[in-house]
Every structure is written in structure tokens, then in C-alpha cells.
Design a protein around this motif. Sequence first.
Motif, PDB file in Angstrom:
ATOM      1  N   ALA A 115       0.806  -1.222   0.000  1.00  0.00           N
ATOM      2  CA  ALA A 115       0.000   0.000   0.000  1.00  0.00           C
ATOM      3  C   ALA A 115       0.839   1.272   0.000  1.00  0.00           C
ATOM      4  N   GLN A 116       2.114   1.171   0.421  1.00  0.00           N
ATOM      5  CA  GLN A 116       3.004   2.335   0.419  1.00  0.00           C
ATOM      6  C   GLN A 116       3.819   2.420  -0.875  1.00  0.00           C
ATOM      7  N   GLY A 117       3.662   1.452  -1.767  1.00  0.00           N
ATOM      8  CA  GLY A 117       4.385   1.461  -3.031  1.00  0.00           C
ATOM      9  C   GLY A 117       5.711   0.733  -3.001  1.00  0.00           C
ATOM     10  N   ARG A 118       6.017   0.042  -1.903  1.00  0.00           N
ATOM     11  CA  ARG A 118       7.265  -0.728  -1.821  1.00  0.00           C
ATOM     12  C   ARG A 118       7.114  -2.009  -2.623  1.00  0.00           C
ATOM     13  N   ILE A 119       8.062  -2.243  -3.517  1.00  0.00           N
ATOM     14  CA  ILE A 119       8.022  -3.411  -4.390  1.00  0.00           C
ATOM     15  C   ILE A 119       8.919  -4.498  -3.815  1.00  0.00           C
ATOM     16  N   THR A 120       8.394  -5.726  -3.757  1.00  0.00           N
ATOM     17  CA  THR A 120       9.152  -6.878  -3.280  1.00  0.00           C
ATOM     18  C   THR A 120       9.311  -7.857  -4.440  1.00  0.00           C
ATOM     19  N   ALA A 121      10.568  -8.132  -4.813  1.00  0.00           N
ATOM     20  CA  ALA A 121      10.858  -9.074  -5.895  1.00  0.00           C
ATOM     21  C   ALA A 121      10.582 -10.492  -5.427  1.00  0.00           C
ATOM     22  N   LYS A 122       9.999 -11.318  -6.296  1.00  0.00           N
ATOM     23  CA  LYS A 122       9.681 -12.702  -5.977  1.00  0.00           C
ATOM     24  C   LYS A 122      10.481 -13.687  -6.820  1.00  0.00           C
ATOM     25  N   GLU A 123      10.558 -13.455  -8.126  1.00  0.00           N
ATOM     26  CA  GLU A 123      11.349 -14.324  -9.008  1.00  0.00           C
ATOM     27  C   GLU A 123      11.756 -13.518 -10.242  1.00  0.00           C
ATOM     28  N   ALA A 124      12.747 -14.032 -10.954  1.00  0.00           N
ATOM     29  CA  ALA A 124      13.273 -13.330 -12.129  1.00  0.00           C
ATOM     30  C   ALA A 124      12.197 -13.193 -13.203  1.00  0.00           C
ATOM     31  N   GLY A 125      12.227 -12.057 -13.875  1.00  0.00           N
ATOM     32  CA  GLY A 125      11.285 -11.769 -14.949  1.00  0.00           C
ATOM     33  C   GLY A 125      10.930 -10.303 -14.926  1.00  0.00           C
ATOM     34  N   PHE A 126       9.875  -9.937 -15.636  1.00  0.00           N
ATOM     35  CA  PHE A 126       9.419  -8.559 -15.578  1.00  0.00           C
ATOM     36  C   PHE A 126       7.910  -8.521 -15.433  1.00  0.00           C
ATOM     37  N   THR A 127       7.437  -7.444 -14.859  1.00  0.00           N
ATOM     38  CA  THR A 127       6.007  -7.195 -14.727  1.00  0.00           C
ATOM     39  C   THR A 127       5.790  -5.697 -14.805  1.00  0.00           C
ATOM     40  N   TYR A 128       4.568  -5.303 -14.702  1.00  0.00           N
ATOM     41  CA  TYR A 128       4.211  -3.889 -14.667  1.00  0.00           C
ATOM     42  C   TYR A 128       3.525  -3.603 -13.348  1.00  0.00           C
ATOM     43  N   VAL A 129       3.700  -2.375 -12.859  1.00  0.00           N
ATOM     44  CA  VAL A 129       3.019  -1.931 -11.647  1.00  0.00           C
ATOM     45  C   VAL A 129       2.209  -0.694 -12.007  1.00  0.00           C
ATOM     46  N   ASP A 130       0.921  -0.727 -11.672  1.00  0.00           N
ATOM     47  CA  ASP A 130       0.060   0.439 -11.854  1.00  0.00           C
ATOM     48  C   ASP A 130       0.189   1.341 -10.633  1.00  0.00           C
ATOM     49  N   VAL A 131       0.341   2.636 -10.866  1.00  0.00           N
ATOM     50  CA  VAL A 131       0.292   3.638  -9.816  1.00  0.00           C
ATOM     51  C   VAL A 131      -0.995   4.418 -10.060  1.00  0.00           C
ATOM     52  N   ILE A 132      -1.975   4.209  -9.205  1.00  0.00           N
ATOM     53  CA  ILE A 132      -3.302   4.783  -9.399  1.00  0.00           C
ATOM     54  C   ILE A 132      -3.355   6.134  -8.690  1.00  0.00           C
ATOM     55  N   THR A 133      -3.644   7.192  -9.452  1.00  0.00           N
ATOM     56  CA  THR A 133      -3.648   8.544  -8.906  1.00  0.00           C
ATOM     57  C   THR A 133      -5.012   9.201  -9.090  1.00  0.00           C
TER      58      THR A 133
END
Length: 64
Positions: free
Chosen positions: A22-40
Motif C-alpha cells: 500500500a506504500q508502493g514498496r516493491i518486493t521481488a519474488k522471481e526473475a522476470g518482468f512485470t508492470y506496476v500500476d500507480v493509481i492517482t
Amino acid sequence: MKSGETISGYKSHSLTIAEVDAQGRITAKEAGFTYVDVITSSGTYVIRVNVTDPKNLYPDYTAS
């Protein structure tokens, strides 16, 4: 972000690659890529997150 804009949430497109709290801190889980939405207050920003080796990351030194 634009001046006066507020953030109302975050969302990872792939929780198996990376989670975001909820604070925007990203935690890596496994190798690869993804996208993160920042809702404003004026729309959604999308950022790409690349994880190369989640076992070899720097520890979180956030002061508590």
C-alpha cells in the motif's frame, strides 16, 4: 506525477514476479518482468519492473 496529484493505490500485474504494498514498496519474488500500476487522482501510471535475481538483492535499510 502532476502537482496536486494524490496516489490512491498500487497494483502489480504479476504477483509471482513482484508484489507491491500500500506504500508502493516493491518486493521481488522471481526473475522476470512485470508492470506496476500507480493509481492517482488523475489517472493511472504504468511502470515496468525488471527482476534479474531476487536472491541477490540489497537488503531494505529503511529506518524504523
